[in-house]
Scaffold this motif. Structure first.
Motif, PDB file in Angstrom:
ATOM      1  N   UNK A  49       0.836  -1.106  -0.079  1.00  0.00           N
ATOM      2  CA  UNK A  49      -0.174  -0.135   0.014  1.00  0.00           C
ATOM      3  C   UNK A  49       0.865   1.346  -0.166  1.00  0.00           C
ATOM      4  N   UNK A  50       1.023   1.824  -1.063  1.00  0.00           N
ATOM      5  CA  UNK A  50       2.170   2.886  -1.240  1.00  0.00           C
ATOM      6  C   UNK A  50       1.567   4.054  -0.378  1.00  0.00           C
ATOM      7  N   UNK A  51       0.300   4.323  -0.265  1.00  0.00           N
ATOM      8  CA  UNK A  51      -0.350   5.312   0.552  1.00  0.00           C
ATOM      9  C   UNK A  51       0.174   5.246   2.190  1.00  0.00           C
ATOM     10  N   UNK A  52       0.877   4.102   2.574  1.00  0.00           N
ATOM     11  CA  UNK A  52       1.113   3.789   4.106  1.00  0.00           C
ATOM     12  C   UNK A  52       2.665   4.044   4.007  1.00  0.00           C
ATOM     13  N   UNK A  53       3.299   3.947   2.958  1.00  0.00           N
ATOM     14  CA  UNK A  53       4.866   3.943   2.825  1.00  0.00           C
ATOM     15  C   UNK A  53       5.039   5.617   3.276  1.00  0.00           C
ATOM     16  N   UNK A  54       6.633   5.664   3.638  1.00  0.00           N
ATOM     17  CA  UNK A  54       6.834   6.995   3.968  1.00  0.00           C
ATOM     18  C   UNK A  54       8.540   7.138   3.339  1.00  0.00           C
ATOM     19  N   UNK A  55       8.692   8.454   3.008  1.00  0.00           N
ATOM     20  CA  UNK A  55      10.072   8.799   2.490  1.00  0.00           C
ATOM     21  C   UNK A  55      10.951   9.635   3.617  1.00  0.00           C
ATOM     22  N   UNK A  56      12.100   9.174   3.457  1.00  0.00           N
ATOM     23  CA  UNK A  56      13.000   9.912   4.518  1.00  0.00           C
ATOM     24  C   UNK A  56      14.265  10.623   3.623  1.00  0.00           C
ATOM     25  N   UNK A  57      14.545  11.747   3.961  1.00  0.00           N
ATOM     26  CA  UNK A  57      15.644  12.431   3.396  1.00  0.00           C
ATOM     27  C   UNK A  57      16.817  12.390   4.365  1.00  0.00           C
TER      28      UNK A  57
END
Length: 315
Positions: free
Chosen positions: A184-192
């Motif tokens: 589920x991409x909507x529940x994924x998170x991106x970190x810089x």
């Protein structure tokens, strides 16, 4: 005034690097500059060999505005290698198709239909973020760590990336993550994590893909390198049995590490390569779990267009 020996050696070294890492238009432009040939002279020498190509087309090729694709254009590129005194296939190998766009991870065991649908979804997401064909960057070095959880799921991944700009003004990178079936991409998170910040984020639920815009701290000049880090938190898909990364362009070094939770260790791991998403696996090699984190890795010194990956069996 002619070049000194040092200048000539530096130019040849730059040419060798461009031919090794690409992309095609940068390699061609560097070769033309190193050999000191104007486009009209190149056109004349090609004509002497029975190959007719316009100066405008040559200009478009070296700018990256167009890529030679038709049979007669590819024949011209082969003759260019002779005209520019380059090794055989030095330029043509940079035009090899991969079946993917952009530097992207793609599960290679999905059906052809799902790959096509996923590719279309990715194209739409990239278009929304106004992505150019190659992003103005090519990879010098990329270290990627993939984490597999106790439930055999893809928990996430972290990347340390070194890139070089091949045109002025580049200030971002589009990172792409494909989850495993059921994700589920909507529940994924991106970190810089280093020298960048997260900009716009887009995803396509059915295709299981998320694209994140990573904004650099400054605009790069042509030839300038940049180091940045980022990661994706996933954990939303079913059991994972491989991780792959596709390369549309030749590049520098790529290192992939896959780490497993001590509560769920695979019985067998192996690296492999594919020339495209639909091609069979080649270069398979067994890997041994090692280290405190119980992981395996692969190292590719000079990436070529295609797919690299690590697969594992649970039982």
């Amino acid at each position: 005034m002619g070049r000194t020996g040092t200048q000539t050696a530096e130019a040849e070294a730059e040419l060798a690097r461009a031919l090794r890492t690409g992309p095609f238009h940068l390699a061609l432009r560097t070769a033309l500059s190193t050999r000191g040939l104007a486009l009209h002279r190149v056109q004349h020498r090609l004509a002497q060999r029975g190959v007719r190509v316009g100066v405008t087309s040559l200009s478009y090729w070296q700018q990256g505005a167009r890529r030679p694709q038709r049979p007669e254009s590819l024949r011209a590129v082969r003759m260019l290698e002779e005209v520019l005194d380059l090794p055989t296939h030095a330029l043509t190998r940079l035009l090899e198709p991969t079946g993917t766009r952009a530097d992207t991870e793609r599960p290679a065991t999905r059906s052809y239909r799902s790959l096509v649908e996923e590719s279309r979804a990715l194209e739409r997401l990239l278009a929304e973020l106004e992505s150019p064909v190659d992003g103005g960057l090519h990879t010098v070095c990329h270290l990627e760590r993939v984490h597999i959880g106790a439930g055999r799921e893809l928990r996430g991944r972290d990347s340390q990336h070194v890139v070089r700009a091949h045109r002025d003004g580049v200030d971002r990178y589009l990172a792409i993550h494909h989850g495993d079936p059921g994700c589920d991409p909507a529940r994924m998170a991106v970190r810089a994590t280093e020298n960048c910040r997260v900009g716009r984020v887009r995803w396509h639920s059915a295709a299981g893909v998320i694209v994140a815009e990573l904004l650099f701290d400054n605009r790069l000049r042509a030839g300038e390198t940049y180091v940045f880090g980022y990661g994706f938190e996933d954990g939303t898909g079913g059991p994972s049995d491989e991780y792959v990364r596709g390369f549309s362009f030749a590049g520098g070094q790529y290192v992939l590490q896959v780490r497993f939770d001590s509560a769920a260790l695979p019985v067998r791991c192996r690296r492999f390569a594919r020339s495209s998403a639909a091609a069979p696996r080649t270069g398979q090699q067994d890997l041994t779990l090692a280290g405190r984190h119980r992981g395996v890795h692969l190292v590719e010194q000079a990436v070529r267009p295609g797919i690299l990956g690590i697969a594992w069996d649970w039982c």
